[in-house]
Design a protein around this motif. Sequence first.
Motif, PDB file in Angstrom:
ATOM      1  N   ALA A  14     -12.209   6.742   6.900  1.00 55.94           N
ATOM      2  CA  ALA A  14     -13.036   7.241   5.786  1.00 55.94           C
ATOM      3  C   ALA A  14     -13.082   8.765   5.709  1.00 55.94           C
ATOM      4  O   ALA A  14     -13.219   9.323   4.619  1.00 55.94           O
ATOM      5  N   THR A  15     -12.986   9.437   6.857  1.00 56.95           N
ATOM      6  CA  THR A  15     -13.134  10.900   6.848  1.00 56.95           C
ATOM      7  C   THR A  15     -11.809  11.668   6.942  1.00 56.95           C
ATOM      8  O   THR A  15     -11.744  12.814   6.516  1.00 56.95           O
ATOM      9  N   GLU A  16     -10.771  11.051   7.490  1.00 61.59           N
ATOM     10  CA  GLU A  16      -9.509  11.769   7.687  1.00 61.59           C
ATOM     11  C   GLU A  16      -8.403  11.326   6.738  1.00 61.59           C
ATOM     12  O   GLU A  16      -7.559  12.139   6.366  1.00 61.59           O
ATOM     13  N   ILE A  17      -8.397  10.073   6.357  1.00 63.32           N
ATOM     14  CA  ILE A  17      -7.269   9.548   5.587  1.00 63.32           C
ATOM     15  C   ILE A  17      -7.611   9.441   4.099  1.00 63.32           C
ATOM     16  O   ILE A  17      -6.902   9.996   3.257  1.00 63.32           O
ATOM     17  N   VAL A  18      -8.692   8.761   3.765  1.00 61.21           N
ATOM     18  CA  VAL A  18      -9.044   8.555   2.356  1.00 61.21           C
ATOM     19  C   VAL A  18      -9.238   9.882   1.613  1.00 61.21           C
ATOM     20  O   VAL A  18      -8.705  10.042   0.505  1.00 61.21           O
ATOM     21  N   PRO A  19      -9.954  10.862   2.160  1.00 59.48           N
ATOM     22  CA  PRO A  19     -10.108  12.126   1.419  1.00 59.48           C
ATOM     23  C   PRO A  19      -8.769  12.820   1.141  1.00 59.48           C
ATOM     24  O   PRO A  19      -8.592  13.403   0.064  1.00 59.48           O
ATOM     25  N   ALA A  20      -7.834  12.741   2.062  1.00 60.02           N
ATOM     26  CA  ALA A  20      -6.523  13.364   1.840  1.00 60.02           C
ATOM     27  C   ALA A  20      -5.781  12.680   0.701  1.00 60.02           C
ATOM     28  O   ALA A  20      -5.140  13.337  -0.121  1.00 60.02           O
ATOM     29  N   ILE A  21      -5.876  11.366   0.650  1.00 60.46           N
ATOM     30  CA  ILE A  21      -5.224  10.616  -0.428  1.00 60.46           C
ATOM     31  C   ILE A  21      -5.859  10.981  -1.767  1.00 60.46           C
ATOM     32  O   ILE A  21      -5.162  11.273  -2.741  1.00 60.46           O
ATOM     33  N   LYS A  22      -7.184  10.985  -1.822  1.00 61.32           N
ATOM     34  CA  LYS A  22      -7.887  11.294  -3.074  1.00 61.32           C
ATOM     35  C   LYS A  22      -7.620  12.722  -3.541  1.00 61.32           C
ATOM     36  O   LYS A  22      -7.574  13.001  -4.741  1.00 61.32           O
ATOM     37  N   ALA A  23      -7.433  13.645  -2.593  1.00 59.51           N
ATOM     38  CA  ALA A  23      -7.197  15.038  -2.950  1.00 59.51           C
ATOM     39  C   ALA A  23      -5.795  15.276  -3.500  1.00 59.51           C
ATOM     40  O   ALA A  23      -5.585  16.218  -4.260  1.00 59.51           O
ATOM     41  N   LYS A  24      -4.844  14.430  -3.127  1.00 55.96           N
ATOM     42  CA  LYS A  24      -3.446  14.686  -3.479  1.00 55.96           C
ATOM     43  C   LYS A  24      -2.897  13.855  -4.626  1.00 55.96           C
ATOM     44  O   LYS A  24      -1.894  14.215  -5.213  1.00 55.96           O
ATOM     45  N   THR A  25      -3.511  12.703  -4.913  1.00 59.40           N
ATOM     46  CA  THR A  25      -2.918  11.831  -5.927  1.00 59.40           C
ATOM     47  C   THR A  25      -3.972  10.999  -6.627  1.00 59.40           C
ATOM     48  O   THR A  25      -5.097  10.874  -6.151  1.00 59.40           O
ATOM     49  N   THR A  26      -3.575  10.448  -7.755  1.00 60.15           N
ATOM     50  CA  THR A  26      -4.383   9.482  -8.486  1.00 60.15           C
ATOM     51  C   THR A  26      -3.466   8.323  -8.863  1.00 60.15           C
ATOM     52  O   THR A  26      -2.242   8.434  -8.792  1.00 60.15           O
ATOM     53  N   GLY A  27      -4.075   7.223  -9.269  1.00 57.02           N
ATOM     54  CA  GLY A  27      -3.276   6.105  -9.733  1.00 57.02           C
ATOM     55  C   GLY A  27      -2.639   5.287  -8.632  1.00 57.02           C
ATOM     56  O   GLY A  27      -1.563   4.720  -8.832  1.00 57.02           O
ATOM     57  N   VAL A  28      -3.290   5.235  -7.456  1.00 58.71           N
ATOM     58  CA  VAL A  28      -2.779   4.400  -6.370  1.00 58.71           C
ATOM     59  C   VAL A  28      -3.877   3.446  -5.905  1.00 58.71           C
ATOM     60  O   VAL A  28      -5.056   3.777  -5.932  1.00 58.71           O
ATOM     61  N   ARG A  29      -3.456   2.254  -5.547  1.00 55.00           N
ATOM     62  CA  ARG A  29      -4.361   1.225  -5.039  1.00 55.00           C
ATOM     63  C   ARG A  29      -3.737   0.631  -3.792  1.00 55.00           C
ATOM     64  O   ARG A  29      -2.520   0.640  -3.652  1.00 55.00           O
ATOM     65  N   SER A  30      -4.563   0.068  -2.907  1.00 57.63           N
ATOM     66  CA  SER A  30      -3.995  -0.496  -1.675  1.00 57.63           C
ATOM     67  C   SER A  30      -4.700  -1.775  -1.264  1.00 57.63           C
ATOM     68  O   SER A  30      -5.841  -2.024  -1.653  1.00 57.63           O
ATOM     69  N   ARG A  31      -3.976  -2.556  -0.474  1.00 58.37           N
ATOM     70  CA  ARG A  31      -4.502  -3.756   0.168  1.00 58.37           C
ATOM     71  C   ARG A  31      -3.933  -3.773   1.581  1.00 58.37           C
ATOM     72  O   ARG A  31      -2.832  -3.289   1.822  1.00 58.37           O
ATOM     73  N   PHE A  32      -4.689  -4.374   2.498  1.00 59.66           N
ATOM     74  CA  PHE A  32      -4.287  -4.397   3.903  1.00 59.66           C
ATOM     75  C   PHE A  32      -4.114  -5.827   4.384  1.00 59.66           C
ATOM     76  O   PHE A  32      -4.924  -6.688   4.055  1.00 59.66           O
ATOM     77  N   TYR A  33      -3.096  -6.037   5.187  1.00 55.96           N
ATOM     78  CA  TYR A  33      -2.853  -7.351   5.787  1.00 55.96           C
ATOM     79  C   TYR A  33      -2.634  -7.173   7.285  1.00 55.96           C
ATOM     80  O   TYR A  33      -1.807  -6.358   7.702  1.00 55.96           O
ATOM     81  N   ASP A  34      -3.370  -7.933   8.069  1.00 52.73           N
ATOM     82  CA  ASP A  34      -3.178  -7.940   9.516  1.00 52.73           C
ATOM     83  C   ASP A  34      -2.051  -8.908   9.852  1.00 52.73           C
ATOM     84  O   ASP A  34      -2.060 -10.053   9.406  1.00 52.73           O
ATOM     85  N   THR A  35      -1.101  -8.443  10.657  1.00 52.66           N
ATOM     86  CA  THR A  35       0.013  -9.312  11.049  1.00 52.66           C
ATOM     87  C   THR A  35       0.188  -9.379  12.563  1.00 52.66           C
ATOM     88  O   THR A  35       1.103 -10.045  13.038  1.00 52.66           O
ATOM     89  N   GLU A  36      -0.696  -8.712  13.306  1.00 52.90           N
ATOM     90  CA  GLU A  36      -0.524  -8.675  14.761  1.00 52.90           C
ATOM     91  C   GLU A  36      -0.637 -10.049  15.405  1.00 52.90           C
ATOM     92  O   GLU A  36      -0.231 -10.228  16.540  1.00 52.90           O
ATOM     93  N   PHE A  37      -1.156 -11.007  14.674  1.00 49.16           N
ATOM     94  CA  PHE A  37      -1.260 -12.369  15.201  1.00 49.16           C
ATOM     95  C   PHE A  37       0.102 -13.038  15.282  1.00 49.16           C
ATOM     96  O   PHE A  37       0.278 -14.010  16.006  1.00 49.16           O
ATOM     97  N   TYR A  38       1.055 -12.539  14.493  1.00 48.75           N
ATOM     98  CA  TYR A  38       2.350 -13.194  14.362  1.00 48.75           C
ATOM     99  C   TYR A  38       3.539 -12.302  14.689  1.00 48.75           C
ATOM    100  O   TYR A  38       4.665 -12.794  14.743  1.00 48.75           O
ATOM    101  N   SER A  39       3.312 -11.015  14.863  1.00 48.27           N
ATOM    102  CA  SER A  39       4.416 -10.080  15.067  1.00 48.27           C
ATOM    103  C   SER A  39       4.005  -9.007  16.070  1.00 48.27           C
ATOM    104  O   SER A  39       2.877  -8.534  16.049  1.00 48.27           O
ATOM    105  N   THR A  40       4.925  -8.630  16.923  1.00 44.75           N
ATOM    106  CA  THR A  40       4.656  -7.509  17.832  1.00 44.75           C
ATOM    107  C   THR A  40       5.283  -6.219  17.315  1.00 44.75           C
ATOM    108  O   THR A  40       4.849  -5.136  17.689  1.00 44.75           O
ATOM    109  N   ARG A  41       6.265  -6.333  16.447  1.00 42.09           N
ATOM    110  CA  ARG A  41       6.938  -5.148  15.920  1.00 42.09           C
ATOM    111  C   ARG A  41       6.125  -4.494  14.806  1.00 42.09           C
ATOM    112  O   ARG A  41       6.068  -3.268  14.696  1.00 42.09           O
TER     113      ARG A  41
END
Length: 121
Positions: free
Chosen positions: A35-62
């Motif tokens: 919230a303090t290091e990543i999101v502000p940098a994204i908001k300061a540099k660009t607009t028009g982007v959206r994201s979703r996150f998926y956890d895969t560590e249950f099925y992949s080590t790479r």
Amino acid sequence: MPTEETAPPVTAFMLIKTRPEWLAMTPRERMDAFATEIVPAIKAKTTGVRSRFYDTEFYSTRVTDVWVWEADDHEAYQLLIDALRETPFWDRYFDVVDLLVGTENGYARTYGFEPVATVTT
């Protein structure tokens, strides 16, 4: 009145692997860092982007996570990557294993076909 055709959004599948520094933090510290290091940098540099996150560590080590980005256009996507590279996200908290970037149904637009999709009920 003819409608103006717009470019399709750019979709990026960012395959990432957590690094020890990220895992050493508590879950609260991780969310605070995000919230303090990543999101502000994204908001300061660009607009028009959206994201979703998926956890895969249950099925992949790479690849431990997949971060799906949708950007309004290629410039917004490029600005997003530049912004992320200037934060601890890139090569400190996570390794970016691969980037798979495309546009949805590009073949259909190229050849003038209706997109093929499956729907189950």
